[in-house]
Design an enzyme around this catalytic site. Structure first.
Site, PDB file in Angstrom:
ATOM      1  N   HIS A 324       0.827  -1.208   0.000  1.00 31.06           N
ATOM      2  CA  HIS A 324       0.000   0.000   0.000  1.00 31.06           C
ATOM      3  C   HIS A 324       0.863   1.261   0.000  1.00 31.06           C
ATOM      4  O   HIS A 324       1.855   1.364   0.715  1.00 31.06           O
ATOM      5  CB  HIS A 324      -1.059  -0.005   1.095  1.00 31.06           C
ATOM      6  CG  HIS A 324      -0.565   0.079   2.512  1.00 31.06           C
ATOM      7  ND1 HIS A 324      -0.255   1.270   3.121  1.00 31.06           N
ATOM      8  CD2 HIS A 324      -0.350  -0.871   3.434  1.00 31.06           C
ATOM      9  CE1 HIS A 324       0.121   1.037   4.370  1.00 31.06           C
ATOM     10  NE2 HIS A 324       0.086  -0.251   4.589  1.00 31.06           N
ATOM     11  N   ASP A 336       6.152   0.782   6.615  1.00 35.29           N
ATOM     12  CA  ASP A 336       4.691   0.656   6.447  1.00 35.29           C
ATOM     13  C   ASP A 336       4.192   1.739   5.518  1.00 35.29           C
ATOM     14  O   ASP A 336       3.850   2.827   5.969  1.00 35.29           O
ATOM     15  CB  ASP A 336       4.002   0.729   7.804  1.00 35.29           C
ATOM     16  CG  ASP A 336       2.526   0.373   7.724  1.00 35.29           C
ATOM     17  OD1 ASP A 336       2.108  -0.170   6.690  1.00 35.29           O
ATOM     18  OD2 ASP A 336       1.809   0.624   8.700  1.00 35.29           O
ATOM     19  N   GLU A 370      -4.918   2.263   2.653  1.00 35.12           N
ATOM     20  CA  GLU A 370      -5.041   1.085   3.536  1.00 35.12           C
ATOM     21  C   GLU A 370      -5.187   1.529   4.973  1.00 35.12           C
ATOM     22  O   GLU A 370      -5.987   0.994   5.740  1.00 35.12           O
ATOM     23  CB  GLU A 370      -3.813   0.174   3.383  1.00 35.12           C
ATOM     24  CG  GLU A 370      -3.923  -1.149   4.125  1.00 35.12           C
ATOM     25  CD  GLU A 370      -3.549  -1.103   5.598  1.00 35.12           C
ATOM     26  OE1 GLU A 370      -3.981  -1.981   6.352  1.00 35.12           O
ATOM     27  OE2 GLU A 370      -2.817  -0.189   6.017  1.00 35.12           O
ATOM     28  N   GLU A 371      -4.389   2.543   5.343  1.00 34.88           N
ATOM     29  CA  GLU A 371      -4.331   2.928   6.755  1.00 34.88           C
ATOM     30  C   GLU A 371      -5.643   3.499   7.278  1.00 34.88           C
ATOM     31  O   GLU A 371      -5.947   3.394   8.449  1.00 34.88           O
ATOM     32  CB  GLU A 371      -3.210   3.960   6.970  1.00 34.88           C
ATOM     33  CG  GLU A 371      -1.813   3.441   6.658  1.00 34.88           C
ATOM     34  CD  GLU A 371      -1.340   2.367   7.624  1.00 34.88           C
ATOM     35  OE1 GLU A 371      -2.100   1.988   8.526  1.00 34.88           O
ATOM     36  OE2 GLU A 371      -0.202   1.905   7.462  1.00 34.88           O
ATOM     37  N   ASP A 398       3.017  -6.383   3.520  1.00 34.79           N
ATOM     38  CA  ASP A 398       2.676  -5.266   4.403  1.00 34.79           C
ATOM     39  C   ASP A 398       3.000  -5.581   5.861  1.00 34.79           C
ATOM     40  O   ASP A 398       2.231  -5.270   6.748  1.00 34.79           O
ATOM     41  CB  ASP A 398       1.186  -4.906   4.239  1.00 34.79           C
ATOM     42  CG  ASP A 398       0.794  -3.668   5.045  1.00 34.79           C
ATOM     43  OD1 ASP A 398       1.691  -2.870   5.392  1.00 34.79           O
ATOM     44  OD2 ASP A 398      -0.404  -3.509   5.330  1.00 34.79           O
ATOM     45  N   HIS A 469       3.909   3.130  12.513  1.00 40.34           N
ATOM     46  CA  HIS A 469       2.993   4.261  12.767  1.00 40.34           C
ATOM     47  C   HIS A 469       3.599   5.334  13.672  1.00 40.34           C
ATOM     48  O   HIS A 469       2.874   6.122  14.265  1.00 40.34           O
ATOM     49  CB  HIS A 469       1.659   3.785  13.390  1.00 40.34           C
ATOM     50  CG  HIS A 469       0.838   2.927  12.487  1.00 40.34           C
ATOM     51  ND1 HIS A 469      -0.459   2.556  12.775  1.00 40.34           N
ATOM     52  CD2 HIS A 469       1.113   2.380  11.278  1.00 40.34           C
ATOM     53  CE1 HIS A 469      -0.936   1.795  11.788  1.00 40.34           C
ATOM     54  NE2 HIS A 469       0.003   1.676  10.884  1.00 40.34           N
TER      55      HIS A 469
END
Ligand SMILES: [Zn+2]
Length: 506
Positions: A324, A336, A370-371, A398, A469
């Site tokens: 993603h 990520d 995606e997030e 991912d 994140h």
């Protein structure tokens, strides 16, 4: 009843075998020359041993297995994935859905894929457009406070948190460890308070290599905690960061506001601050001042980047290879999931460089958003709903870029056995394990649910959630050698799925 008498043959055979077993090991039954067993063919034995070693041919010819070896070896040497990842992270930067950087990334990746000769389309998806603002918090009253002081609390807003009033809000803190404690609160206990869910990330579980399980245990509080708190009358919700590091970093991520309850400000505190808040709250009343000023704009137009490496025999049959493209905004989205996009780009790049054209179409997808709710994947499922059956397989990477130890597969149990020759090719990079998994990637989950066999590299997850994140998700966290190993898994697997004589079992 005497069974032996009724049917004496089995008894005779048993006696014969017992007598045979009693003979010395060197004894050989005399053979009539006309009935001599054929001499074992050395080649047949080696074929059987091949299967034991996981290098049976299976659904592939020797030439195809040779192509997989070349893909693997090229992936281990070629700097393309690393170069692309560096551009996505250092040059373009964080790629939050709806942001100018996300749009820049869409255009960049599309141009790169086009330059390889792939057939590129941008498929529209409406995505959330949330922009982080100021995010500060400080204690203004707590047990043992030195007069006239405040104490800083490190936190970050969860997407898509609503804002506090511009001047912030002030409220007493209430801490619960977990859902059971929350549900045991007396009615009205959370009313008007800032509620902290202090469920920890299990670092020992992550250290064992089960980072996904550690994440799964804690992330539910981030997902539902804010709406649960709102339902109980809280004015804001804090969650302990879902991550494993020790450098006082807050980890953002998505919260899912539930319909029917007010949206209240939601933030993740660093693990150290959660400890401090819990300790002070156990001593007496703690009052907190919280300021969050994010903004939510109308949904924005964005795109999944789709690049087809068209199949020579069955162009309509599709093998997806993907990551993603969007990321959170605190770091630059390297692990990520810039890495997942980069290794997927590398698949098409290597097919191009090695001049390989599998019989089925290899479809690169850089998923959007995606997030913040997998809006790109949802749009894809809608746009392609009449073609789901022609999706032969889907791969998503991912879970970072650390050393891969094999392949997760979701589908029939027979898929594992079918993949054994592929695992044999990946053995030299240590990625030979084949593990059945209920899910393989968020963006390909819709396909998995529809019965499309799906796959992901099994990645070392011990440190992934230390950076995930957070502001520390940056390019330097990616080890070039490990990134190449992941590219090798993706390239070999994609080729195997796209060129096999028979499609993967379904
Ligand atoms: Zn991700």
């Amino acid at each position: 009843m005497d069974l032996a008498r009724k049917n004496p043959k089995p008894l005779i055979r048993t006696l014969f075998l017992l007598a045979l077993a009693a003979l010395p090991p060197t004894f050989q039954l005399p053979r009539c020359p006309a009935q001599a067993a054929p001499t074992p063919q050395p080649q047949g034995i080696l074929d059987r041993l091949d299967a034991m070693m996981g290098i049976g041919k299976g659904a592939w010819t020797p030439e195809q297995l040779d192509a997989m070896e070349r893909l693997r070896d090229a992936a281990m040497k070629d700097p393309y994935a690393l170069t692309e990842l560096r551009h996505l992270t250092d040059n373009i930067g964080p790629r939050l859905s709806g942001s100018p950087q996300a749009q820049q990334a869409v255009e960049y990746v599309a141009a790169e894929m086009r330059s390889l000769g792939a057939k590129v389309t941008l498929e529209k998806a409406m995505v959330p457009h949330w922009v982080r603002g100021a995010e500060t918090a400080e204690l203004i009253r707590w047990p043992g406070q030195a007069p006239g002081t405040t104490q800083k609390i490190v936190l970050t807003a969860l997407g898509p948190s609503v804002a506090t009033p511009a001047e912030g809000l002030t409220a007493e803190l209430l801490v619960v460890d977990d859902w059971r404690q929350f549900r045991a609160l007396p009615p009205g206990a959370a009313k008007g308070k800032v509620l902290l869910f202090d469920r920890g990330f299990d670092k020992e579980l992550a250290a064992e290599g089960r980072g996904g399980a550690a994440y799964g245990g804690a992330v539910v509080y981030r997902s539902i905690g804010p709406s649960a708190g709102a339902a109980a009358g809280a004015v804001a919700v804090l969650v302990r960061s879902v991550g494993g590091a020790d450098y006082r970093l807050p980890h953002t991520g998505q919260t899912d506001y539930t319909d029917g309850v007010p949206k209240i400000p939601a933030a993740a505190v660093a693990a150290e601050d959660a400890d401090l808040l819990k300790n002070l709250a156990s001593q007496g009343p703690v009052t907190l001042h919280l300021t969050l000023t994010p903004q939510t704009f109308p949904n924005a137009v964005s795109y999944n980047v789709i690049a087809d490496w068209t199949g020579t025999e069955h162009p309509e049959q599709i093998v997806i290879v993907s990551g993603h493209l969007d990321s959170w905004d605190l770091g630059t989205g390297a692990i990520d999931d810039g890495a997942g996009v980069a290794v997927s780009m590398q698949v098409l790049h290597l097919l191009h460089d090695l001049g390989l054209h599998p019989r089925r179409t290899v479809r690169f997808i850089a998923w959007m958003s995606e997030e913040e709710g997998s809006e790109g994947a949802t749009a894809y499922m809608e746009d392609h709903k009449s073609e789901i059956d022609s999706h032969v397989a889907a791969i998503e990477c991912d879970l970072g870029a650390d050393h891969p130890t094999g392949i997760y597969y979701s589908g029939k149990p027979a898929v594992g056995n079918w993949l054994r020759p592929v695992a044999g090719i990946l053995d030299t990079i240590g990625a030979q394990s084949l593990i059945a998994a209920p899910e393989t990637g968020a963006d390909i989950d819709g396909l998995t649910q529809k019965g499309v066999p799906s796959f992901a590299p099994v990645q070392d997850s011990r440190t992934y959630f230390n950076y995930h994140h957070s502001a520390a998700d940056t390019f330097d966290k990616v080890d070039p050698h490990h990134l190449n190993e992941n590219a090798a898994v993706m390239a070999v697997l994609a080729y195997a799925l796209a060129d096999s004589t028979e499609p993967v079992p379904r």
